[in-house]
Design a protein around this motif. Structure first.
Motif, PDB file in Angstrom:
ATOM      1  N   UNK A   1       1.118  -1.154   0.201  1.00  0.00           N
ATOM      2  CA  UNK A   1       0.246  -0.214   0.302  1.00  0.00           C
ATOM      3  C   UNK A   1       1.180   0.930   0.021  1.00  0.00           C
TER       4      UNK A   1
ATOM      5  N   UNK B   1      -3.616  -6.806   5.059  1.00  0.00           N
ATOM      6  CA  UNK B   1      -2.759  -5.881   4.852  1.00  0.00           C
ATOM      7  C   UNK B   1      -1.511  -5.902   5.489  1.00  0.00           C
TER       8      UNK B   1
ATOM      9  N   UNK C   1     -11.379  -1.533  -1.083  1.00  0.00           N
ATOM     10  CA  UNK C   1     -10.669  -0.845  -0.226  1.00  0.00           C
ATOM     11  C   UNK C   1     -10.019  -1.695   0.549  1.00  0.00           C
ATOM     12  N   UNK C   2      -8.236  -1.488   0.802  1.00  0.00           N
ATOM     13  CA  UNK C   2      -7.469  -1.891   1.845  1.00  0.00           C
ATOM     14  C   UNK C   2      -7.917  -2.662   2.724  1.00  0.00           C
ATOM     15  N   UNK C   3      -7.888  -3.770   2.787  1.00  0.00           N
ATOM     16  CA  UNK C   3      -8.456  -4.728   3.898  1.00  0.00           C
ATOM     17  C   UNK C   3      -7.306  -5.093   5.355  1.00  0.00           C
ATOM     18  N   UNK C   4      -7.630  -4.890   6.415  1.00  0.00           N
ATOM     19  CA  UNK C   4      -6.659  -4.591   7.348  1.00  0.00           C
ATOM     20  C   UNK C   4      -6.289  -6.124   7.676  1.00  0.00           C
ATOM     21  N   UNK C   5      -6.936  -7.416   7.296  1.00  0.00           N
ATOM     22  CA  UNK C   5      -7.108  -8.369   7.386  1.00  0.00           C
ATOM     23  C   UNK C   5      -5.774  -8.967   6.529  1.00  0.00           C
TER      24      UNK C   5
ATOM     25  N   UNK D   1       2.091  -6.568  15.497  1.00  0.00           N
ATOM     26  CA  UNK D   1       1.357  -7.060  14.741  1.00  0.00           C
ATOM     27  C   UNK D   1      -0.166  -5.975  14.063  1.00  0.00           C
ATOM     28  N   UNK D   2      -1.010  -5.792  13.670  1.00  0.00           N
ATOM     29  CA  UNK D   2      -1.814  -5.476  13.325  1.00  0.00           C
ATOM     30  C   UNK D   2      -2.888  -6.456  13.988  1.00  0.00           C
ATOM     31  N   UNK D   3      -3.684  -7.036  14.836  1.00  0.00           N
ATOM     32  CA  UNK D   3      -4.395  -7.773  15.068  1.00  0.00           C
ATOM     33  C   UNK D   3      -5.755  -8.293  14.766  1.00  0.00           C
ATOM     34  N   UNK D   4      -6.639  -8.814  15.229  1.00  0.00           N
ATOM     35  CA  UNK D   4      -8.028  -9.496  14.847  1.00  0.00           C
ATOM     36  C   UNK D   4      -8.868  -8.627  14.778  1.00  0.00           C
ATOM     37  N   UNK D   5      -9.704  -8.477  14.183  1.00  0.00           N
ATOM     38  CA  UNK D   5     -11.236  -7.961  13.664  1.00  0.00           C
ATOM     39  C   UNK D   5     -11.846  -7.508  14.806  1.00  0.00           C
ATOM     40  N   UNK D   6     -11.985  -6.246  15.418  1.00  0.00           N
ATOM     41  CA  UNK D   6     -12.854  -5.838  16.300  1.00  0.00           C
ATOM     42  C   UNK D   6     -14.288  -5.545  16.314  1.00  0.00           C
TER      43      UNK D   6
ATOM     44  N   UNK E   1      -0.688  -4.506   8.837  1.00  0.00           N
ATOM     45  CA  UNK E   1       0.716  -3.185   8.540  1.00  0.00           C
ATOM     46  C   UNK E   1       1.155  -3.526  10.071  1.00  0.00           C
TER      47      UNK E   1
ATOM     48  N   UNK F   1      -6.772  -5.792  -1.137  1.00  0.00           N
ATOM     49  CA  UNK F   1      -8.377  -5.138  -1.285  1.00  0.00           C
ATOM     50  C   UNK F   1      -8.995  -5.916  -0.811  1.00  0.00           C
TER      51      UNK F   1
END
Lengths: 271, 271
Positions: free
Chosen positions: B197, B240, B234-238, B254-259, B242, B229
């Motif tokens: 990204x 990506x 849109x960019x999907x954090x799951x 790390x970026x963690x789980x979906x809240x 980041x 994507x």
């Protein structure tokens, strides 16, 4: 049959000479070392520069070089071409989730969720938060010249979402969420007792950038619950469990696993 | 024995009268509804305000009220007191990890890791990055008035750490890491082909804030690998993945789980 191969061989020879001319321009060629990208990569040459070099070669070698130029151009562009998709001029980067605490004219506490935020200076320690003029918090900060940053742990995701969805002009968000404002002793703003990490800020600059205004807040103190501190006395992200906002899809994410200390990670790059 | 109880009963009576005077000042009392904090909480009264009320009561009721004042003061302060520890005026908030891409005077690509960063406006879409004057990237941006933001996925943690630990004046960070700079067609800066990204920015404002200078970059385009994507484009954090930087301890996470989606989370607050 043999005689029909000569033109092809000449073409190949001219092609190889062309390549050696290009190589004479010192492109740095290295191999990507993570095992994922095994094709050679040309550094420090932009497509425009390479195109310029190709044009020069074309002029030198005349019509026959036409084929060479197109072939090199294609092979270089395959390496340089990026397959990314354009998403347009939009704010689509993951951001932190901060709850901004302020008092209004009458001293009523308000909390608002902001994601257009960040640290912006080390000396003096400062943060920046960007707000639209229409927000209640904007008026409060203009009045009081102070705010707090309150970092919600993941257990407060619903409050963080709620604080960003309604205005303090219309509702008493603290009464509704049952969270406790505590008057800062350092700045004219309340912070949230239940949130594990808070920052007390005094506004030192205000910059208008389009629709938003950036408030630069000088950090007067950081306060943390003992439960989120690491052995070194700093906030420990493994215990803090702060929230990440993904714009575009408007989603919250947890802070994930430990990736490493910077001092250890950088050693993995061999200079 | 009975006569010795009278002074105690008078004290209790005065105490109750005092309490009712305080109650007459309309403190909002609500119960925290998450089951964790069951003690009643007084909203919209700072310790200072309550102390002021207590002092008035003390003057009204004289010496006997001394005991009442101290008792009320203690009980209120138990509710209001926050047990947070002061960590001093420091930049101790989790931040995103951005790699800033620039060209120097000679057109050499450079990448630098920055964490004092954020989105700062929606219209026009803008980001802010704060840099010390001593950095190579600072000079490059002053020269070119452009930069890119490159978001590393967690697999590039070592590169992200390295880019922040050495100066482009001393080393060719791209040659060493083997990553590929791609010339932006929109701004005078390179972005990283391998990062999922990227954002192309043109500098529209520059503000000096103490040791750091804030560069406000107007977003000209966001580009993303199709692999990160989501269905909505849109960019999907799951996908990506980041990186988050924790200052103080200088660690990457790390970026963690979906809240949850904001629109769903906010519904859990009952107005």
């Amino acid at each position: 049959m043999k005689s029909r191969l000569y033109p092809v061989m000449i073409l190949i020879l001219v092609f190889l000479i062309g390549i050696s001319i290009l190589a004479g321009e010192h492109p740095k060629i290295s191999k990507h070392n993570d095992g994922l990208h095994s094709s050679p990569i040309i550094h420090n040459k932009s497509v425009a520069q390479i195109q310029c070099m190709e044009n020069a070669a074309y002029e030198r070698n005349g019509a026959l070089a036409n084929l060479q130029e197109r072939t090199v151009s294609q092979s270089v562009q395959v390496q340089m071409k990026d397959t990314k998709q354009s998403l347009g001029a939009r704010t689509l980067l993951p951001t932190p989730v901060w709850i901004i605490g302020t008092y209004d004219k009458e001293g009523k506490s308000n909390m608002m969720t902001a994601a257009w935020v960040g640290i912006c200076c080390s000396q003096p320690p400062c943060v920046t938060i960007s707000l639209r003029e229409a927000t209640y918090t904007y008026s409060n900060i203009m009045e009081r010249k102070a705010f707090t940053v309150n970092i919600p742990s993941e257990g407060f995701a619903k409050e963080a979402s709620y604080f960003g969805s309604v205005s303090g002009r219309d509702v008493d968000k603290l009464a509704i969420t049952g969270l406790t404002p505590v008057r800062s002793e350092l700045v004219d703003a309340p912070y949230l007792k239940e949130f594990p990490l808070i920052v007390e800020c005094e506004v030192i600059y205000t910059y208008k950038v389009g629709l938003h205004t950036m408030f630069i807040g000088e950090i007067k103190d950081v306060k943390a619950d003992a439960s989120i501190l690491g052995e070194n006395g700093y906030p420990d992200a493994k215990k803090l469990h702060s929230i990440i906002f993904s714009p575009g899809s408007a989603e919250f994410y947890k802070t994930g696993e430990f990736l490493g200390k910077l001092s250890e990670l950088r050693k993995k790059i061999q200079e």
